[in-house]
Each structure stands twice: as C-alpha cells, then as structure tokens.
Design an enzyme around this catalytic site. Structure first.
Site: not given
Ligand code: UGA
Length: 594
Positions: A310, A13
C-alpha cells in the site's frame, strides 16, 4: 427516508474484501453478505476451514457469520458460557440465546450476486501501472474498471455502488460515466468508503475502527445513500466515528493517510542517518518527540523502511496526481518519501558490507524475516526482496533466509518470480531458504533482522511467551492448502505440543522453539479432516482453547552456530543491543547506540 440495507455484495475476495465483508456480516446478522470473485480456487478456500489469508481472529468471525452459531441476541456473545439457556458473556444475564443462521457467503456467481444487492462494494486490486502512460506511479485501474462495467450491467436500479478499493481522486466520476454508459436511464448512487485496516491486525482494525469514512455526492440522494451505508457500520461503530465528506475528499483522504504514515517513517529514517553520524540515538529521539501529543508516538520506528502493497503504491499515486495537475513541486515533495525509503534500505546493506571488510565473497549472510511486517505472511513489496537483490551483487557464498510465518516452498517460488530466475541455489545462485532458524545460521558471518517478528527479540533463556486470547486453533498460523496429515506429522505435532505448552515444562528443556516451523498441518478446531483438536486436548489448556505460541529464538544457540566475529545487523530495532553484545555478538542497528 434512508432505504434499509438487506443485501450486500462485495466484489473481490482479497485482503480487503474478505475480512471487511466478514466483519460486516458478523455485526449485522440481519444483512445477507455475499463475497464474489471469479477466482474459483480462492472462493473454495474461503468456503473451507483454511481461508486464503491469515489474519488473527478471522476464523472466529467466519465460524459465526459463515457457519452460523448460537448467539446471545442481547450482547451478541457468540457462545453461551454454559452452552444452553443463559448467556453470561460480558456480564450479560440474558436468557435469550438464539440460534444464528449463516449470513456470509462466498461464491463465483458474480452476475446473480450483484443483481440481488442493495449495496455493491468494489474491493479489487488497484496496483501501480507497470506499462504505458504513468508506468511506475499511476494506478492500474484495469481490474477496477472491468468490475465497474460488470456491476453496471447487473446492478438493480437504485443500488448503491461503493468504492472500497484505494483509487485515484475523481474516480467516482469515471464510475458514474461507466454506469450511465451501460444503463443510461437508471439512477445509481456512487459512494467512496476507503478501508484503513492493516495486514496482521485486520480484524482488530475493523472491529475497533478509528473512523469510518464515507464520501458521497452532495445531493439529497447522495446523503441518503451515505446514511444507508453508515447504518451498516453503526451496528458496531460509534456514530461519532463515522465521518461523511464529499466524495473526492474521501478518495483523496485514503491516499493522504497512507502517504502521511509513509512520510513519518521516511522522516524518522532520515533522522536515523543523522544519529549514526552524530552519536545521537534514534529511539531516544523518537520517544522524546513522540511524547509531544501533537506529534504522537506511533510510526516512528526507524529501520530499513516500509514495505507492503500500500504505502509505496499510494504515495506514487499521489505523486502522479500532482504531476497530472501540473504541480511539479508537490510531486517532488512526495517522491522524496519513496527516495528516503530506498536510501534507508541501501544504507543498511552498505553498513553490512562495510563491516564485513567491504566484501561478501566467501561469506554467508542470514536474513531473519521475509514478510513485509511481523505476524503476516504477506510479502508484497517486502524490503527483504530488495535486500536480497543488493546483497547478491556482492557475490556472497550464501544468502540464507528464514521467516517464521512464510512457507519455504512459496518463498522460493516468489524469489524466482520477483528477484530473478538465477538467484536460488538450486538454479546456480546464492540464495537458500530454510525452515529452521538455527540451520539458517550455521556457519553464517552475519545475521540481518529484516522483519520485526517478536520471535527474533533476544531472550537469553529461549523463553516462551504464550500470547493472545486462548481460543480455537493456531498452532501454526501459516495458511496451508489442506492436506491430509501423515502419521509422521501427527506424531511430530503431539511431541511439539507437549514440549511447547505443558505448563510444567521447564524452560531450559524447550529448545528449538522454532522447530514448529516444520510443516505441521494448520487446522481449525472444528475441522473434520485432521487430528488437531485431539492434539490440543493434550495441552492442559482445556478443550477448545487456543494458545498462540510466541517462541523466542535462543540467541546463545545462534552464537554457537555462527562464524566469528558473529555480526548481527538489526534493521528493525527489535534487539537489546547491550544484551546482544554481552552474549558475544557484534551488533549494528540503524541509528541506535548501545
Ligand atoms: C497500511 C496502513 O497502516 C493501513 O491503515 C492501510 O489501510 C493499509 O496500509 C492499506 O492501504 O491497505 P499495512 O501496509 O498493512 O497498512 O501495514 P503497516 O502496519 O502500515 O506497515 C507498513 C510498513 O511500514 C511495514 O513494512 C512496517 O514494517 C513499516 N513500518 C511501520 C516502519 O518501518 N516503521 C514504523 O514505525 C511503522
């Protein structure tokens, strides 16, 4: 013939299991969906008005699927517009509004729930191994393996076992082995169905998924099982977006998707370093290359790099896979993504130290943002944690931290556990956590933006934007253990609501928008325990409506509180540099030119 799915059990969960099961139940009123977890406290919270994770839209989904509601059986709008006979939602003229019974349940009765299910989703944590072979890169399969053994013991013959957790490629083989070890003469089909939702947008990602990936064995029974699971998603996902593959492709695709996204961030961060050295602007470069449809514009935001539970874990899992397959060049290639991420953080902190005359001694530095990304209170692998550690080595007088979504007491607890026992001021260290942005800046030499919260974007007027669909309740979206609000809380809440959202309130009088971060009780519309609903009635937005306040900081006020020369280091590219300079700040932003 595809067997009908009537009963789904989701084991785990957490961030993936909870929202995924909730949306599956919401979209399939005819299927009974039960989420099991042995953690009693977590299950209790899923059964309360205060689920253990905050995701926009989650409460709405729970209200329908877990609590039951009136729902139009034609267009599935969850409420009738007039509360009675006619639907009216989405232009639907149906008069067939039927009561909807709850079909989503949360329980700790693992064995019973598994034994009744046609489909068992395994959605438990698979972090990076911290000890033994492969420590630091291999996936820790302890929880996954333990759950698989329990599923093997209790699943009914013919049940479909689904890997929802992110797992190393070829895990399905291990699952089959475990199943046949415990139940030698019983047949189970194993599927891989990885989840692609991101924190902060989980419900939106689930409702409007780019794709659903289902991997199965290539036998007729495997295809039948894949079709059965596909039919569950087909209730709301167009068939063209449901991709079926062989099982190992599906397992690997999840790791590759995250690794490629992480690689894009590391790539643009490497270019940011070049921009700094040449006078090119990384945002201009990103939008110029992003305009090429083969490259695309997303995930090219340069800054202090990626955090979260992730990306790092999955890239490392890919590295480990390559190493075990004796492909050292491949392993090295992907490891560079992680190295570039660490470099981006270090480069940012080095810049701060350099601008502050190479010493933080006697100085106060303020971090805006502790969560790993905006609109979440998830702090796993947050860049802020690394940055605090590195800054502390420079011996500053104070490292102040403020986050609009995280609870100060929890932040302190985490800093003790993940940064170190002696970092907090209370323990003799330099770190102090604040619940108010302006107090965090009092006497500060430098502010560092470490999370891209909209609240931090500059707005000279302290402007308030009311964002999001008006509905239900999210005055303070932070998840709280529900405690009875005190009279003082309620009084503060009423005052706050009046100041924040009465449409006639002149912007200038709405000061300290982030004062909302004082401990207001969070609550849902229907909560019998507190007064929040009454309070929202005073807003002028109509009964039952929700507003999501997105108050912006007043940077003029921050300017007033800070010490000269008032440095601001934007690690997320959220500020308008020229505007900040006009206000009298000295601004540095990774690879962006003013
Ligand atoms: C990520 C993936 O985007 C999801 O598709 C996946 O399902 C998930 O991991 C998982 O495996 O569970 P998440 O880690 O929740 O999702 O968030 P993101 O939006 O991907 O951001 C990850 C990190 O990258 C954040 O720290 C964000 O600030 C950073 N980021 C993102 C950047 O530094 N630059 C960007 O252009 C985009």
């Amino acid at each position: 013939r595809t067997p009908p799915v009537r009963n789904i059990c989701c084991v785990g969960a957490g961030y993936v299991g909870g929202p995924t099961a909730a949306v599956i139940a919401f979209q399939n009123p005819h299927i009974r969906v039960t989420v099991v977890d042995r953690d009693e406290k977590r299950i209790r919270r899923w059964n309360s008005q205060h689920p253990p994770i905050y995701e926009p839209g989650l409460n709405d989904i729970l209200r329908v699927a877990r609590d039951g509601s009136r729902q139009c059986i034609v267009c599935t709008e969850s409420e009738c517009s007039d509360g009675s006979s006619q639907c009216g939602g989405n232009g639907c003229a149906s008069t067939t509004v039927a009561a909807r019974l709850p079909n989503l349940f949360f329980t700790t009765d693992v064995a019973k729930c598994i034994s009744e299910a046609d489909v068992v989703l395994i959605a438990v944590n698979t972090p990076t191994k911290s000890r033994g072979t492969g420590a630091g890169s291999a996936t820790d399969m302890a929880a996954f393996e333990a759950v698989t053994a329990v599923v093997a013991q209790h699943a009914r013959p013919g049940a479909i076992i689904v890997e929802k957790s992110t797992v190393p490629c070829r895990t399905a083989e291990l699952v089959q082995d475990t199943l046949s070890l415990h139940r030698p003469n019983v047949h189970f089909e194993v599927l891989s169905n990885p989840e692609f939702l991101a924190a902060g947008t989980a419900i939106k990602d689930l409702l409007t998924a780019d794709r659903i990936l289902i991997g199965s064995s290539s036998t007729p029974a495997g295809h039948r099982a894949a079709a059965a699971l596909a039919s569950v998603y087909a209730s709301w996902v167009p068939k063209s977006r449901i991709i079926t593959t062989n099982i190992f492709s599906s397992e690997l695709a999840k790791l590759v998707a995250n690794s490629m996204l992480a690689q894009r961030i590391s790539s643009i961060n490497s270019i940011a370093a070049i921009c700094d050295a040449t006078g090119a602007d990384v945002d201009e470069v990103a939008s110029a290359i992003g305009a090429d449809s083969r490259i695309g514009s997303k995930f090219l935001n340069a800054g202090i790099g990626f955090g979260g539970s992730c990306f790092k874990k999955d890239v490392l899992s890919l590295v480990y896979l390559a190493e075990t397959l004796i492909l050292p060049e491949v392993a090295e290639y992907w490891r560079a993504v992680i190295m570039m991420n660490e470099y981006s953080r270090n480069r940012f902190v080095a810049r701060v130290v350099r601008c502050l005359n190479n010493t933080l001694s006697g100085k106060k530095v303020t971090l805006f943002g502790y969560a790993f990304k905006k609109d979440t209170n998830d702090t796993r692998e947050s860049p802020a944690l690394d940055i605090i550690r590195t800054l502390a080595e420079e011996g500053p007088q104070e490292i102040a931290i403020f986050d609009p979504c995280c609870i100060p007491a929890q932040m302190e607890d985490e800093i003790r556990r993940f940064v170190g026992a002696n970092f907090l001021k209370a323990d003799g260290g330099p770190v102090a956590v604040y619940g108010n942005a302006y107090a965090a800046c009092e006497g500060s030499d430098a502010v560092m933006i470490t999370t891209a919260f909209d609240e931090f974007k500059n707005s000279a007027t302290g402007e308030i934007t009311i964002a999001g669909r008006p509905k239900a309740c999210s005055v303070d979206p932070r998840p709280f253990e529900h405690t009875e609000p005190t009279e003082g809380d309620l009084l503060a809440l009423h005052t706050y609501l009046q100041r924040m959202v009465t449409p006639a309130t002149p912007v200038a009088s709405v000061l300290d928008p982030l004062d909302r971060l004082n401990p207001f009780p969070t609550c849902t519309e229907d909560c019998p325990d507190c007064e929040l609903e009454k309070a929202t009635g005073t807003t002028g937005y109509g009964a039952g409506e929700e507003y999501v306040p997105k108050a912006r900081l007043d940077w003029r006020k921050i300017h007033y509180h800070m010490r000269k020369p008032r440095w601001v280091f934007d690690g997320r590219g959220v500020l308008d540099i020229s505007e900040m300079e006009r206000l009298g700040f000295r601004v540095e932003s990774v690879g962006r030119q003013s």
